[in-house]
Scaffold this motif. Structure first.
Motif, PDB file in Angstrom:
ATOM      1  N   ARG A  52       0.918  -1.113   0.026  1.00  0.00           N
ATOM      2  CA  ARG A  52      -0.018  -0.059  -0.005  1.00  0.00           C
ATOM      3  C   ARG A  52       0.872   1.311   0.007  1.00  0.00           C
ATOM      4  NH1 ARG A  52      -4.605  -0.176  -1.883  1.00  0.00           N
ATOM      5  NH2 ARG A  52      -4.836   1.994  -0.621  1.00  0.00           N
ATOM      6  N   VAL A  53       2.161   1.308   0.476  1.00  0.00           N
ATOM      7  CA  VAL A  53       2.986   2.479   0.469  1.00  0.00           C
ATOM      8  C   VAL A  53       3.980   2.416  -0.470  1.00  0.00           C
ATOM      9  CG1 VAL A  53       2.532   2.661   3.181  1.00  0.00           C
ATOM     10  CG2 VAL A  53       4.767   1.528   2.250  1.00  0.00           C
ATOM     11  N   THR A  56       4.073   5.953  -2.274  1.00  0.00           N
ATOM     12  CA  THR A  56       4.670   7.028  -1.459  1.00  0.00           C
ATOM     13  C   THR A  56       6.090   6.978  -0.980  1.00  0.00           C
ATOM     14  OG1 THR A  56       3.449   6.364   0.537  1.00  0.00           O
ATOM     15  CG2 THR A  56       2.350   7.847  -0.693  1.00  0.00           C
ATOM     16  N   LYS A 271       3.073   9.121   8.264  1.00  0.00           N
ATOM     17  CA  LYS A 271       2.020   9.524   7.486  1.00  0.00           C
ATOM     18  C   LYS A 271       1.806   8.386   6.477  1.00  0.00           C
ATOM     19  CE  LYS A 271       0.344  13.379   4.596  1.00  0.00           C
ATOM     20  NZ  LYS A 271      -0.408  12.233   3.993  1.00  0.00           N
ATOM     21  N   ALA A 272       2.748   7.857   5.517  1.00  0.00           N
ATOM     22  CA  ALA A 272       2.461   6.783   4.626  1.00  0.00           C
ATOM     23  C   ALA A 272       1.900   5.580   5.204  1.00  0.00           C
ATOM     24  CB  ALA A 272       3.662   6.541   4.065  1.00  0.00           C
ATOM     25  N   ASP A 275      -1.781   6.383   6.566  1.00  0.00           N
ATOM     26  CA  ASP A 275      -2.853   6.506   5.551  1.00  0.00           C
ATOM     27  C   ASP A 275      -3.215   5.352   4.998  1.00  0.00           C
ATOM     28  OD1 ASP A 275      -2.790   9.273   5.690  1.00  0.00           O
ATOM     29  OD2 ASP A 275      -1.547   9.659   4.148  1.00  0.00           O
ATOM     30  N   ALA A 276      -2.071   4.360   4.841  1.00  0.00           N
ATOM     31  CA  ALA A 276      -2.340   2.832   4.228  1.00  0.00           C
ATOM     32  C   ALA A 276      -3.093   2.232   5.355  1.00  0.00           C
ATOM     33  CB  ALA A 276      -0.869   1.968   4.198  1.00  0.00           C
ATOM     34  N   HIS A 278      -5.534   3.309   7.123  1.00  0.00           N
ATOM     35  CA  HIS A 278      -7.004   4.023   7.187  1.00  0.00           C
ATOM     36  C   HIS A 278      -7.504   3.719   5.912  1.00  0.00           C
ATOM     37  CE1 HIS A 278      -5.759   6.660  10.747  1.00  0.00           C
ATOM     38  NE2 HIS A 278      -6.203   5.422  11.080  1.00  0.00           N
ATOM     39  N   SER A 279      -6.898   2.999   5.021  1.00  0.00           N
ATOM     40  CA  SER A 279      -7.677   2.779   3.507  1.00  0.00           C
ATOM     41  C   SER A 279      -8.811   1.932   3.704  1.00  0.00           C
ATOM     42  CB  SER A 279      -6.506   2.413   2.553  1.00  0.00           C
ATOM     43  OG  SER A 279      -5.841   1.238   2.742  1.00  0.00           O
ATOM     44  N   GLY A 295      -3.396   2.692  13.739  1.00  0.00           N
ATOM     45  CA  GLY A 295      -2.780   3.850  12.899  1.00  0.00           C
ATOM     46  C   GLY A 295      -2.881   5.127  13.769  1.00  0.00           C
TER      47      GLY A 295
END
Length: 324
Positions: A52-53, A56, A271-272, A275-276, A278-279, A295
């Motif tokens: 997922r990251v 980014t 952050k990366a 964000d992953a 919470h997807s 997270g």
């Protein structure tokens, strides 16, 4: 070629070289050390996040380094260069239990790591053999405690071994409830669950992901989850804390870097990965493992690990469990 044109050519070449260098630096893969064997829940979630990251952070390579209860992999992270290109998994065992369980440990869990974020929590669940629960008329945590007090030393419970999560949860439960039950250690979680299913032991504190199929089939009766709040994975089952205030034990893991990693690097990684986590795709993937994404901030994860380290010091010392 004129001097002006030569200068422009040199400047252009320098800019291209700088851009190429920056691109190469960005594409340098991040090594994510998983201190357990491939295929388990921690490994699966780490690989899902690595994918997922990618957009980014670039490539994230999973490096499985199992052994010594996770200590080998954790030590690799502790001694890595603090540049953000080697990170690892912090787990209940490596960062809260092992420092008290092992007589010698090659790293300091309190000072050798920089927290990035908690990834997940997996509730543990207090389960009984369904037939045993029915025979003893135990339908709740309160019933179990009442039976144990009325029948001293008649109950026993199984675990995956001395110092395992199930053992420590059982000892915490006995202490908080003021009861006694004989602990029977097995060589791993699967044998402990088989002993419960066959009626050799009366109750276990098991990982929800492992126990769920037998709960759903009716072979095991779930009395309570051990998290402070009810689990969304088993919402109809109450918490142990509803009966024993403040009781909270769960399996968790997250991401950490070597101590000394610059704050701006930690912030970028946080952050990366948050964000992953919470997807929607991650939540769906983790739900299949009965793992709840968390997270949070590095500060929150750091404070949580500090509290877990202090909690398990008391529990491990009370049990007398140790590994040489």
């Amino acid at each position: 070629m004129t001097t002006r044109r030569l200068l422009l050519t040199l400047l252009s070449t320098a800019a291209l070289l700088a851009a190429a260098s920056a691109t190469a630096q960005q594409q340098r893969p991040i090594r994510l050390v998983v201190p357990y064997a491939a295929g388990g829940p921690i490994d699966v979630t780490a690989r899902a996040l690595a994918e997922r990251v990618r957009d980014t952070l670039g490539p994230v390579i999973i490096d499985n380094k199992p052994g010594a209860g996770g200590n080998i992999g954790a030590d690799i992270v502790a001694k890595a260069a603090p540049d953000g290109y080697t990170i690892g998994i912090a787990a209940t065992a490596t960062n809260a239990v092992n420092p008290w369980l092992y007589s010698k440990i090659p790293f300091n869990a309190a000072t050798d790591f920089a927290p990035i974020t908690q990834m997940v929590r997996v509730p543990n669940v207090l389960v009984m053999n369904a037939e045993t629960a029915k025979r003893l008329k135990i339908d709740s945590v309160r019933d179990l405690i009442a039976y144990a007090k009325a029948n001293p030393a008649k109950l026993n419970y199984g675990s995956g071994g001395n110092g395992s999560a199930g053992h420590l949860a059982g000892e915490m439960f006995k202490k908080e409830a003021g009861i006694f039950a004989v602990h029977i250690p097995y060589n791993g979680g699967n044998p402990a669950q088989l002993a419960l299913l066959s009626g050799q032991v009366d109750f276990n504190f098991d990982n929800l992901a492992t126990a769920a199929p037998n709960i759903r089939s009716g072979k095991l009766k779930a009395l309570a989850v051990t998290t402070a709040e009810r689990s969304s994975m088993l919402p109809e089952v109450p918490t142990v804390a509803a009966t024993l205030k403040g009781f909270s034990v769960d399996t968790w893991w997250g991401l950490m870097a070597p101590a000394g990693t610059p704050p701006e690097v930690i912030a970028k990684l946080n952050k990366a990965f948050v964000d992953a986590l919470h997807s929607p795709e991650t939540k769906t993937r983790f739900a299949s493992l009965l793992a709840e994404p968390v997270g949070n901030s590095p500060e929150q994860f750091g404070a949580f690990m500090k509290s877990e380290l202090a909690k398990y010091e008391k529990v491990v010392k009370a049990t007398g469990a140790h590994v040489d």
